[in-house]
Design a protein around this motif. Structure first.
Motif, mmCIF file in Angstrom:
data_model
loop_
_atom_site.group_PDB
_atom_site.id
_atom_site.type_symbol
_atom_site.label_atom_id
_atom_site.label_comp_id
_atom_site.label_asym_id
_atom_site.label_seq_id
_atom_site.Cartn_x
_atom_site.Cartn_y
_atom_site.Cartn_z
ATOM 1 N N GLU A 1 0.522 -10.318 -7.607
ATOM 2 C CA GLU A 1 -0.915 -10.241 -7.851
ATOM 3 C C GLU A 1 -1.533 -11.628 -7.976
ATOM 4 O OE1 GLU A 1 -0.280 -6.122 -10.403
ATOM 5 O OE2 GLU A 1 -0.712 -8.025 -11.398
ATOM 6 N N TRP B 1 -10.294 -0.567 -2.610
ATOM 7 C CA TRP B 1 -9.319 -0.126 -1.621
ATOM 8 C C TRP B 1 -8.645 1.175 -2.071
ATOM 9 C CZ3 TRP B 1 -7.939 -1.344 3.238
ATOM 10 C CH2 TRP B 1 -6.710 -0.833 3.704
ATOM 11 N N ASP B 2 -8.324 1.273 -3.340
ATOM 12 C CA ASP B 2 -7.669 2.473 -3.844
ATOM 13 C C ASP B 2 -8.579 3.700 -3.699
ATOM 14 O OD1 ASP B 2 -5.429 3.701 -5.639
ATOM 15 O OD2 ASP B 2 -7.303 4.214 -6.656
ATOM 16 N N LEU C 1 -4.773 -10.511 -6.052
ATOM 17 C CA LEU C 1 -5.015 -9.102 -6.347
ATOM 18 C C LEU C 1 -5.393 -8.930 -7.813
ATOM 19 C CD1 LEU C 1 -1.956 -7.585 -4.430
ATOM 20 C CD2 LEU C 1 -4.273 -7.933 -3.572
ATOM 21 N N SER D 1 -9.218 -4.471 -5.258
ATOM 22 C CA SER D 1 -8.093 -3.537 -5.350
ATOM 23 C C SER D 1 -8.571 -2.137 -5.709
ATOM 24 C CB SER D 1 -7.078 -4.037 -6.383
ATOM 25 O OG SER D 1 -6.586 -5.308 -6.033
ATOM 26 N N GLU D 2 -9.561 -2.042 -6.594
ATOM 27 C CA GLU D 2 -10.072 -0.732 -6.973
ATOM 28 C C GLU D 2 -10.838 -0.101 -5.820
ATOM 29 O OE1 GLU D 2 -12.650 1.305 -10.623
ATOM 30 O OE2 GLU D 2 -12.311 -0.864 -10.558
ATOM 31 N N ARG E 1 -8.207 -7.772 3.821
ATOM 32 C CA ARG E 1 -9.271 -7.980 2.844
ATOM 33 C C ARG E 1 -10.424 -8.678 3.555
ATOM 34 N NH1 ARG E 1 -8.441 -10.282 -3.261
ATOM 35 N NH2 ARG E 1 -10.594 -10.110 -3.965
ATOM 36 N N SER F 1 0.844 -1.193 0.000
ATOM 37 C CA SER F 1 0.000 0.000 0.000
ATOM 38 C C SER F 1 0.878 1.240 0.000
ATOM 39 C CB SER F 1 -0.909 0.009 1.226
ATOM 40 O OG SER F 1 -1.501 1.270 1.417
ATOM 41 N N SER G 1 -2.709 -4.133 -10.293
ATOM 42 C CA SER G 1 -2.886 -3.326 -9.079
ATOM 43 C C SER G 1 -1.553 -2.976 -8.429
ATOM 44 C CB SER G 1 -3.777 -4.061 -8.082
ATOM 45 O OG SER G 1 -3.226 -5.313 -7.729
#
Length: 930
Positions: A328, A214-215, A333, A211-212, A191, A53, A337
């Motif tokens: 990934e 979280w971003d 993931l 992943s999207e 997660r 991260s 990502s």
């Protein structure tokens, strides 16, 4: 009273209003606030992170420069700690690995055991490692369970994450297989473990994958807005507590998580007690999930816990290359990502001006000015715990404005890449991608398009329905935004075996560390000093996957040496395989010797496998002592076998080995070869009657047994074997299957019990019996296999096939032909050229001759007269016999025949003898070009 009481009251009121009364929801929300308060009040500062991260890495770099701790406790397997010092010799990303090829205390089918922990530059753990290793007076302590406990505490299937998705092409799949089937260990596995919760978050977040989400909802609010340290910690612990309390009650998974937390807190208390470090001068880096732990051992005042001992498995350690795609794939993931996280990390450093930590001498990273870091003084003032969550949760997300220049650059670049890969993209597509990215971001409540929005827009506007090349548009977006960065282990961090390989290949003048395929040309005649390099390449070819070291020209077989060789070398991008070889020995020759020894002494070892090991030893090791050791083991295995399933391979390999030892200056047959022939002769004689009648034993296996007995007969008799044993064994055989009956007839003919004329009569009787015609193809198959032990029947088999094709009815012949072709291809490919040559000699060579041609086996053909005519005065055979009378006289004396070789008239005893064996005479004459 605590700083979080007002927030707790607000959440309880909201829960009561939402749920309509007391229930589970208020307990969950109140428990989350309690977990945050508990974690922040711990004297030993807990720094929660999420793996790979950028926001965690940014917060870590800031906190390390502010706090300057004396001790950093890291959630990483404790036995991997010595490997971290070698990271400065590597190009990130790499993975620290523990490897065990032989297990002791685990199920044998788990072998080999492998644990990897990947490390990237845009990760909080790398910041902590770089700070601790390059700052004098700072100690780095790994406190997580050992790699041995990874397998002790959880089944392997539960730890390994399945790779999802297929590679677009060979080079795209290159980085995804760098970890193989190793168990992955990561810091901050953050997660949801509740599938419905993740699906709910994705649906209402209007995103496609985790992943999207979280971003958008964690990474950007914590990273781009520049949240302070207290806010970051509270938010991360809040998320970890939420996911922990909403996780399904899987007993095995809960037990493993709690045992890890007990293990880590026990190790930290032990270290603090032994070192005397003030807890306020230490930092505990762990996943946010573990920061909200509920175990009694939590904290410096927690209860004691006894750590179980390790198993007797011997672990080996090293560094292997990693990649964004490998990370990934292993941890589930989204594709691209980790590459997007790396790009976000670089952008965050530029925007915030934070100076990250970087190991001195680190290769493959940006060169940054070294910051002078000193250790903080022992005394420290505890920071008061204040509520930052209320403001963070109540404040609406700050939307970044549209960066048109950045988005426009992305749109132009993706069109350029797409055109290069065969797409019919134009300026209009670039405009469409630009506008669609803004549209998608607006639909997802984002003012600024993210790389995920841009990738979706590019796929929609450019790819449409077809992919002209090997890469789709989404893969091109990943390449444009950073690509799949693949790490590399430096020379100094390699095991001794890998360094030895690099040193020994240096005369080739190729860059074996390059990630591209290198072509090596070896002229062994002009440059004999390259012969050791050739030997090493062949050993690597034997030990490693076929695409790592691939010969283009040249071969290595028994008795043959290449004059020139050409190789394609992909060692640089397949470092993992070479490094794992280093876990088994110091040199590749030692590794090969150990593997061959394990193979032949394994419980499932066979005689054929032992002969294969003997051949490999001769080709690659050239150690007479070791080869004899393997050969002696082959004799033992052959004597102990109770089946003949591998008799064809045994026959093929022992023939090749005998030919090798008999040719050139080999010093004669070694003792183990003689023992193998004697043992095999007695062994197969004993098993032959049973093999003939058993349905489980195929015709090919029985033919190979007879091939061994007849082919090795002269050598076996010279070594003291009794031929009567073979005759008795054949006479005691009474098969019922047609194919085996034909094989038995061939054996009788070879032993002189069945003349060729009588054998021909039996075949004619079969063809003339309507009741036997459906089984005739099986007889033919048996005679085809009989060519292995009795090659002299080649002309007879051609004759029989011709008769079968001429006389068998179509309902029998046509279904049998495909099976005949399949049988010849699979079981006897080496017999096809023999049959073709014999047929070419038997049948006429041109079409006009076919009209007047009479088959030699036809009743209309005067076979005896023709055979006698061959040897009459003036014929080629007569001239041959006249020119070379000595061997002919010796053979005639053994057969009790007398006569003159000068003139051979029809009707003489010698002519009658040669007429009876016309096929043999003609074959000899053809070989001598007479």
């Amino acid at each position: 009273m605590t700083a979080f009481d007002p927030l707790r009251d607000q959440l309880l009121e909201a829960a009561a209003e939402f749920a309509g009364g007391p229930g589970d929801l208020d307990g969950i929300l109140a428990g989350i606030v309690t977990d945050v308060d508990r974690a922040l009040r711990e004297p030993l500062e807990i720094f929660p992170v999420c793996h790979h991260s950028p926001a965690s890495a940014l917060a870590m770099a800031r906190r390390l420069r502010e706090k300057r701790p004396q001790v950093v406790y890291l959630e990483l397997c404790e036995d991997l700690r010595p490997l971290l010092d070698e990271l400065r010799n590597c190009k990130l990303p790499v993975a620290v690995q523990a490897f065990a090829s032989e297990v002791d205390g685990f199920p044998p089918d788990w072998s080999p055991l492998s644990v990897v922990a990947p490390i990237t530059e845009a990760s909080a753990e790398y910041q902590a490692i770089a700070y601790a290793l390059d700052t004098p007076g700072v100690e780095l302590v790994c406190v997580d369970r050992s790699t041995d406990h990874v397998f002790q505490w959880s089944p392997r299937a539960e730890e390994t994450t399945t790779q999802d998705g297929d590679a677009d092409s060979e080079d795209d799949a290159e980085g995804k297989d760098l970890h193989g089937d190793a168990v992955g260990v990561e810091i901050g596995d953050l997660r949801p473990r509740f599938g419905q919760l993740e699906a709910y978050l994705l649906h209402h977040g209007k995103v496609r994958h985790w992943s999207e989400w979280w971003d958008q909802y964690v990474e950007q609010p914590l990273g781009s807005t520049g949240a302070d340290h207290a806010t970051y910690r509270q938010v991360m612990v809040l998320i970890g507590s939420l996911f922990r309390r909403l996780a399904p009650g899987d007993p095995s998974r809960v037990t493993v998580d709690e045992d890890r937390e007990r293990y880590m807190w026990t190790r930290m208390r032990e270290h603090l007690a032994s070192s005397g470090v003030d807890p306020s001068q230490a930092l505990y880096v762990c996943g946010a999930f573990h920061a909200a732990s509920h175990v009694p051992e939590f904290g410096l005042t927690g209860s004691d816990w006894e750590i179980s001992p390790r198993s007797a498995t011997k672990w080996l350690y090293g560094l292997i290359p990693s990649s964004h795609s490998a990370i990934e794939a292993q941890f589930g993931l989204a594709s691209g990502s980790v590459s997007i996280a790396a790009a976000t990390w670089a952008k965050s450093l530029t925007r915030t001006g934070v100076k990250p930590f970087q190991l001195q001498g680190q290769t493959g990273t940006r060169k940054r000015a070294a910051a002078k870091t000193t250790v903080a003084p022992p005394a420290a003032v505890a920071e008061p715990v204040t509520d930052k969550l209320t403001k963070f949760l109540a404040s609406p997300p700050r939307l970044d404005g549209l960066d048109e220049a950045e988005l426009l650059g992305w749109s132009v670049e993706i069109v350029r890449l797409a055109r290069r890969h065969g797409y019919l993209a134009s300026t209009a597509d670039a405009i469409a991608v630009f506008e669609t990215s803004i549209l998608l971001a607006g639909m997802r409540n984002r003012a600024r398009p993210t790389p995920y929005d841009f990738a979706d827009a590019a796929v929609t506007c450019i790819e449409k329905e077809a992919v002209p090349g090997r890469r789709d548009v989404r893969r091109l977006c990943e390449i444009m935004l950073g690509g799949d960065r693949i790490g590399q282990v430096g020379y100094d961090a390699l095991p001794p075996l890998a360094r030895d390989v690099y040193d020994r290949l240096e005369p080739l003048k190729v860059n074996v560390e390059a990630r591209t395929i290198q072509r090596a040309l070896l002229d062994l005649k002009a440059q004999p000093e390259l012969v050791p390099c050739s030997d090493l390449l062949w050993v690597l070819r034997r030990l490693m996957p076929p695409d790592v070291v691939r010969p283009i020209m040249g071969e290595r077989t028994l008795g043959r040496k290449s004059i020139q060789e050409s190789w394609d070398l992909a060692i640089g991008r397949s470092q993992r395989y070479l490094i794992e070889l280093g876990y088994e020995g110091i040199t590749v020759e030692q590794v090969l010797e150990q593997r061959l020894r394990r193979e032949v002494w394994a419980p499932s070892a066979t005689a054929a496998g032992a002969l294969t090991a003997v051949e490999d030893s001769l080709l690659y090791l050239r150690s007479r002592r070791f080869t004899d050791e393997l050969g002696a083991r082959a004799v033992e295995l052959l004597a102990a076998e109770r089946t003949v399933d591998e008799a064809p391979e045994v026959l093929q390999r022992i023939r090749r080995l005998l030919a090798y030892y008999r040719s050139g200056e080999r010093g004669g047959l070694p003792g183990w070869c003689e023992d193998f022939v004697k043992t095999g002769y007695a062994h197969y004689c004993t098993l032959l009657p049973t093999a003939f009648v058993e349905d489980e034993t195929g015709v090919r296996q029985v033919a190979a047994m007879l091939g061994f007995l007849f082919g090795m007969e002269n050598l076996a008799l010279s070594l003291g074997c009794d031929r009567a044993q073979l005759e008795i064994s054949v006479q005691q055989s009474h098969p019922e299957a047609p194919a085996k009956v034909a094989l038995l007839w061939a054996a009788h003919h070879q032993l002189g019990l069945l003349p060729l004329a009588r054998l021909r009569e039996r075949v004619d009787e079969l063809l003339g019996n309507p009741m036997v015609l459906p089984a005739m193809p099986q007889y033919v198959s048996g005679f085809l296999q009989a060519l292995v032990p009795v090659p002299g029947l080649t002309s007879f088999v051609v004759e029989m096939l011709s008769k079968a094709f001429a006389q068998l009815p179509d309902p029998v012949l046509l279904p049998w032909l495909p099976q005949l072709i399949k049988t010849l291809k699979e079981q006897a490919p080496e017999l096809v050229p023999v049959l073709v040559r014999e047929a070419g000699r038997t049948f006429p060579g041109s079409l006009p001759e076919l009209d007047s041609w009479t088959p030699p086996w036809s009743p209309d053909a005067a076979a005896p007269a023709a055979a006698a005519g061959v040897v009459v005065s003036g014929g080629p055979v007569a001239r041959l016999l006249a020119e070379h009378p000595e061997p002919t006289d010796a053979v005639a004396g053994l057969l009790g025949v007398t006569g003159s070789w000068g003139v051979l008239d029809a009707g003489s005893p010698v002519a009658d003898l040669l007429g009876a064996y016309g096929e043999t005479t003609e074959a000899v004459a053809e070989l001598l070009s007479v």
